[in-house]
Motif scaffolding. Structure first.
Motif, PDB file in Angstrom:
ATOM      1  N   LEU A   1       0.816  -1.207   0.000  1.00  0.00           N
ATOM      2  CA  LEU A   1       0.000   0.000   0.000  1.00  0.00           C
ATOM      3  C   LEU A   1       0.852   1.260   0.000  1.00  0.00           C
ATOM      4  O   LEU A   1       0.356   2.347  -0.311  1.00  0.00           O
ATOM      5  N   ASP A   2       2.141   1.115   0.350  1.00  0.00           N
ATOM      6  CA  ASP A   2       3.046   2.262   0.362  1.00  0.00           C
ATOM      7  C   ASP A   2       3.488   2.680  -1.028  1.00  0.00           C
ATOM      8  O   ASP A   2       4.075   3.759  -1.195  1.00  0.00           O
ATOM      9  N   ASP A   3       3.201   1.873  -2.040  1.00  0.00           N
ATOM     10  CA  ASP A   3       3.633   2.209  -3.401  1.00  0.00           C
ATOM     11  C   ASP A   3       2.970   3.503  -3.868  1.00  0.00           C
ATOM     12  O   ASP A   3       1.738   3.596  -3.929  1.00  0.00           O
ATOM     13  N   GLN A   4       3.791   4.502  -4.183  1.00  0.00           N
ATOM     14  CA  GLN A   4       3.255   5.784  -4.648  1.00  0.00           C
ATOM     15  C   GLN A   4       4.079   6.301  -5.819  1.00  0.00           C
ATOM     16  O   GLN A   4       5.214   5.884  -6.046  1.00  0.00           O
ATOM     17  N   THR A   5       3.495   7.240  -6.527  1.00  0.00           N
ATOM     18  CA  THR A   5       4.067   7.758  -7.769  1.00  0.00           C
ATOM     19  C   THR A   5       4.073   9.281  -7.739  1.00  0.00           C
ATOM     20  O   THR A   5       3.161   9.903  -7.196  1.00  0.00           O
ATOM     21  N   LEU A   6       5.098   9.853  -8.326  1.00  0.00           N
ATOM     22  CA  LEU A   6       5.195  11.312  -8.452  1.00  0.00           C
ATOM     23  C   LEU A   6       4.626  11.735  -9.795  1.00  0.00           C
ATOM     24  O   LEU A   6       4.844  11.060 -10.813  1.00  0.00           O
ATOM     25  N   PHE A   7       3.881  12.828  -9.822  1.00  0.00           N
ATOM     26  CA  PHE A   7       3.426  13.354 -11.110  1.00  0.00           C
ATOM     27  C   PHE A   7       3.577  14.868 -11.144  1.00  0.00           C
ATOM     28  O   PHE A   7       3.439  15.550 -10.141  1.00  0.00           O
ATOM     29  N   ILE A   8       3.914  15.351 -12.341  1.00  0.00           N
ATOM     30  CA  ILE A   8       4.263  16.753 -12.547  1.00  0.00           C
ATOM     31  C   ILE A   8       3.454  17.318 -13.704  1.00  0.00           C
ATOM     32  O   ILE A   8       3.336  16.692 -14.759  1.00  0.00           O
ATOM     33  N   GLU A   9       2.924  18.500 -13.524  1.00  0.00           N
ATOM     34  CA  GLU A   9       2.254  19.204 -14.606  1.00  0.00           C
ATOM     35  C   GLU A   9       3.294  20.003 -15.378  1.00  0.00           C
ATOM     36  O   GLU A   9       4.086  20.733 -14.792  1.00  0.00           O
ATOM     37  N   SER A  10       3.314  19.833 -16.696  1.00  0.00           N
ATOM     38  CA  SER A  10       4.243  20.588 -17.528  1.00  0.00           C
ATOM     39  C   SER A  10       3.480  21.205 -18.692  1.00  0.00           C
ATOM     40  O   SER A  10       2.306  20.906 -18.909  1.00  0.00           O
ATOM     41  N   THR A  11       4.149  22.051 -19.443  1.00  0.00           N
ATOM     42  CA  THR A  11       3.506  22.676 -20.597  1.00  0.00           C
ATOM     43  C   THR A  11       3.171  21.650 -21.669  1.00  0.00           C
ATOM     44  O   THR A  11       2.303  21.888 -22.502  1.00  0.00           O
ATOM     45  N   LYS A  12       3.855  20.491 -21.646  1.00  0.00           N
ATOM     46  CA  LYS A  12       3.596  19.448 -22.631  1.00  0.00           C
ATOM     47  C   LYS A  12       2.544  18.448 -22.165  1.00  0.00           C
ATOM     48  O   LYS A  12       2.036  17.665 -22.959  1.00  0.00           O
ATOM     49  N   GLY A  13       2.244  18.460 -20.878  1.00  0.00           N
ATOM     50  CA  GLY A  13       1.297  17.507 -20.309  1.00  0.00           C
ATOM     51  C   GLY A  13       1.855  16.884 -19.048  1.00  0.00           C
ATOM     52  O   GLY A  13       2.917  17.276 -18.560  1.00  0.00           O
ATOM     53  N   LEU A  14       1.159  15.908 -18.518  1.00  0.00           N
ATOM     54  CA  LEU A  14       1.575  15.274 -17.270  1.00  0.00           C
ATOM     55  C   LEU A  14       2.821  14.413 -17.463  1.00  0.00           C
ATOM     56  O   LEU A  14       2.951  13.686 -18.448  1.00  0.00           O
ATOM     57  N   ILE A  15       3.731  14.509 -16.497  1.00  0.00           N
ATOM     58  CA  ILE A  15       4.915  13.665 -16.440  1.00  0.00           C
ATOM     59  C   ILE A  15       4.762  12.766 -15.228  1.00  0.00           C
ATOM     60  O   ILE A  15       4.584  13.251 -14.108  1.00  0.00           O
ATOM     61  N   VAL A  16       4.816  11.460 -15.427  1.00  0.00           N
ATOM     62  CA  VAL A  16       4.606  10.491 -14.352  1.00  0.00           C
ATOM     63  C   VAL A  16       5.926   9.772 -14.062  1.00  0.00           C
ATOM     64  O   VAL A  16       6.546   9.217 -14.971  1.00  0.00           O
ATOM     65  N   VAL A  17       6.345   9.799 -12.795  1.00  0.00           N
ATOM     66  CA  VAL A  17       7.606   9.173 -12.389  1.00  0.00           C
ATOM     67  C   VAL A  17       7.296   8.009 -11.454  1.00  0.00           C
ATOM     68  O   VAL A  17       6.789   8.195 -10.346  1.00  0.00           O
ATOM     69  N   LEU A  18       7.608   6.796 -11.908  1.00  0.00           N
ATOM     70  CA  LEU A  18       7.299   5.564 -11.176  1.00  0.00           C
ATOM     71  C   LEU A  18       8.505   5.062 -10.398  1.00  0.00           C
ATOM     72  O   LEU A  18       9.643   5.232 -10.835  1.00  0.00           O
ATOM     73  N   GLY A  19       8.236   4.382  -9.271  1.00  0.00           N
ATOM     74  CA  GLY A  19       9.288   3.665  -8.563  1.00  0.00           C
ATOM     75  C   GLY A  19       9.343   2.242  -9.080  1.00  0.00           C
ATOM     76  O   GLY A  19      10.188   1.889  -9.892  1.00  0.00           O
ATOM     77  N   CYS A  20       8.389   1.418  -8.631  1.00  0.00           N
ATOM     78  CA  CYS A  20       8.252   0.051  -9.147  1.00  0.00           C
ATOM     79  C   CYS A  20       6.844  -0.239  -9.649  1.00  0.00           C
ATOM     80  O   CYS A  20       6.593  -1.314 -10.190  1.00  0.00           O
ATOM     81  N   ALA A  21       5.926   0.685  -9.440  1.00  0.00           N
ATOM     82  CA  ALA A  21       4.540   0.498  -9.901  1.00  0.00           C
ATOM     83  C   ALA A  21       3.919  -0.783  -9.366  1.00  0.00           C
ATOM     84  O   ALA A  21       3.236  -1.499 -10.096  1.00  0.00           O
ATOM     85  N   HIS A  22       4.176  -1.088  -8.093  1.00  0.00           N
ATOM     86  CA  HIS A  22       3.552  -2.270  -7.497  1.00  0.00           C
ATOM     87  C   HIS A  22       2.029  -2.131  -7.439  1.00  0.00           C
ATOM     88  O   HIS A  22       1.319  -3.133  -7.321  1.00  0.00           O
ATOM     89  N   SER A  23       1.524  -0.919  -7.530  1.00  0.00           N
ATOM     90  CA  SER A  23       0.071  -0.696  -7.564  1.00  0.00           C
ATOM     91  C   SER A  23      -0.525  -1.083  -8.913  1.00  0.00           C
ATOM     92  O   SER A  23      -1.746  -1.194  -9.036  1.00  0.00           O
ATOM     93  N   GLY A  24       0.336  -1.274  -9.912  1.00  0.00           N
ATOM     94  CA  GLY A  24      -0.105  -1.544 -11.282  1.00  0.00           C
ATOM     95  C   GLY A  24      -0.058  -0.259 -12.089  1.00  0.00           C
ATOM     96  O   GLY A  24      -0.633   0.762 -11.684  1.00  0.00           O
ATOM     97  N   VAL A  25       0.639  -0.285 -13.216  1.00  0.00           N
ATOM     98  CA  VAL A  25       0.787   0.914 -14.050  1.00  0.00           C
ATOM     99  C   VAL A  25      -0.572   1.480 -14.458  1.00  0.00           C
ATOM    100  O   VAL A  25      -0.791   2.691 -14.434  1.00  0.00           O
ATOM    101  N   VAL A  26      -1.492   0.603 -14.814  1.00  0.00           N
ATOM    102  CA  VAL A  26      -2.811   1.065 -15.265  1.00  0.00           C
ATOM    103  C   VAL A  26      -3.577   1.699 -14.113  1.00  0.00           C
ATOM    104  O   VAL A  26      -4.181   2.770 -14.265  1.00  0.00           O
TER     105      VAL A  26
END
Length: 275
Positions: free
Chosen positions: A170-195
């Motif tokens: 449950l500790d699996d978390q992801t960073l996301f950033i708003e940019s002029t091109k759109g969202l940037i998603v930074v994953l660790g291991c995606a144990h939550s599932g990428v989808v």
């Protein structure tokens, strides 16, 4: 929206560049306007060596994000905190729990080390169970709901040495950033599932397009069906940059390259991407 964003891979399973070393782990140095964010810390103090070579001054770290409590993402944390003395730390409460994986030879402890747990004591910790903003336009998901019917945590993970209590990570978390091109998603291991992660971020931000996804996708043991379903979900978001690293698995990476062509990039420690 911030226009000046650069992500440097400090630690990864592979490395490119003179003097840089690789290890089974992951760490990113994110330059976000005048802010410096460290996302994960690899599995050892190797992060210090690579950061110095890449001219990433860890003393200037404004925030540390820990994607989850496994050793290959927290191993360099104590060493970094010796340098980054005033940084904030963002992590889920479950990240400090004991963690084990089940092997044929028995249980293996894969959680945060005692030195890392000691190092975060009396430090400025922001516990991230729910979505939490770091800076304007940058946030972490906190705990991600598990909705997809074809995704799981990606392995035999447990909370106890007897391997009787499954770890839902449950500790699996992801960073996301708003940019002029759109969202940037930074994953660790995606144990939550990428989808699950992308769906959650899309709903949280009310954005249907994601520009870039970078990091570990933990598809190394995934079935062909899961990989195929993951690719179809990625297509839905019209992603322009996909950088599968660390625990994604070579088979999954090849499938992603076949599906996305030159939009799918291969990175190692030392590689950078700018937005």
């Amino acid at each position: 929206m911030i226009q000046d964003i650069r992500i440097t891979t400090l630690v990864e399973n592979t490395a490119s560049g003179a003097g840089l070393l690789a290890e089974h782990g992951l760490s990113f140095w994110i330059e976000y306007a005048d802010k410096r964010i460290l996302f994960d810390t690899g599995q050892s103090n190797l992060i210090l060596r690579n950061a110095k070579i890449l001219d990433c001054n860890l003393a200037n770290t404004d925030a540390i994000v820990i994607s989850h409590g496994h050793y290959d993402h927290t191993g360099g944390l104590a060493a970094v905190l010796d340098i980054a003395t005033k940084t904030k730390i963002y992590l889920h409460p479950a990240a400090v729990e004991p963690k084990f994986s089940k092997k044929t030879s028995g249980a293996k402890s894969i959680g945060m080390s005692d030195s890392a747990k000691k190092a975060i004591q009396d430090r400025y910790i922001i516990w991230t169970v729910t979505p939490t903003q770091l800076f304007f336009g940058m946030a972490v998901t906190g705990q991600v709901p598990r909705i997809s019917n074809f995704e799981d945590v990606g392995g035999a993970f447990f909370l106890d040495e007897n391997c009787q209590k499954p770890d839902e990570l449950l500790d699996d978390q992801t960073l996301f950033i708003e940019s002029t091109k759109g969202l940037i998603v930074v994953l660790g291991c995606a144990h939550s599932g990428v989808v699950n992660i992308l769906d959650y971020i899309s709903k949280s931000t009310d954005q249907k397009k994601i520009y870039a996804v970078i990091g570990g996708m933990h598809l190394v043991n995934a079935s062909r069906m899961r990989i195929a379903n993951t690719i179809e979900a990625l297509k839905k978001y019209e992603i322009q940059k996909i950088v599968p690293l660390h625990c994604t698995g070579q088979g999954a990476v090849e499938n992603l390259k076949n599906a996305f062509g030159d939009k799918c990039l291969s990175f190692g420690a030392g590689e950078q991407i700018c937005f």
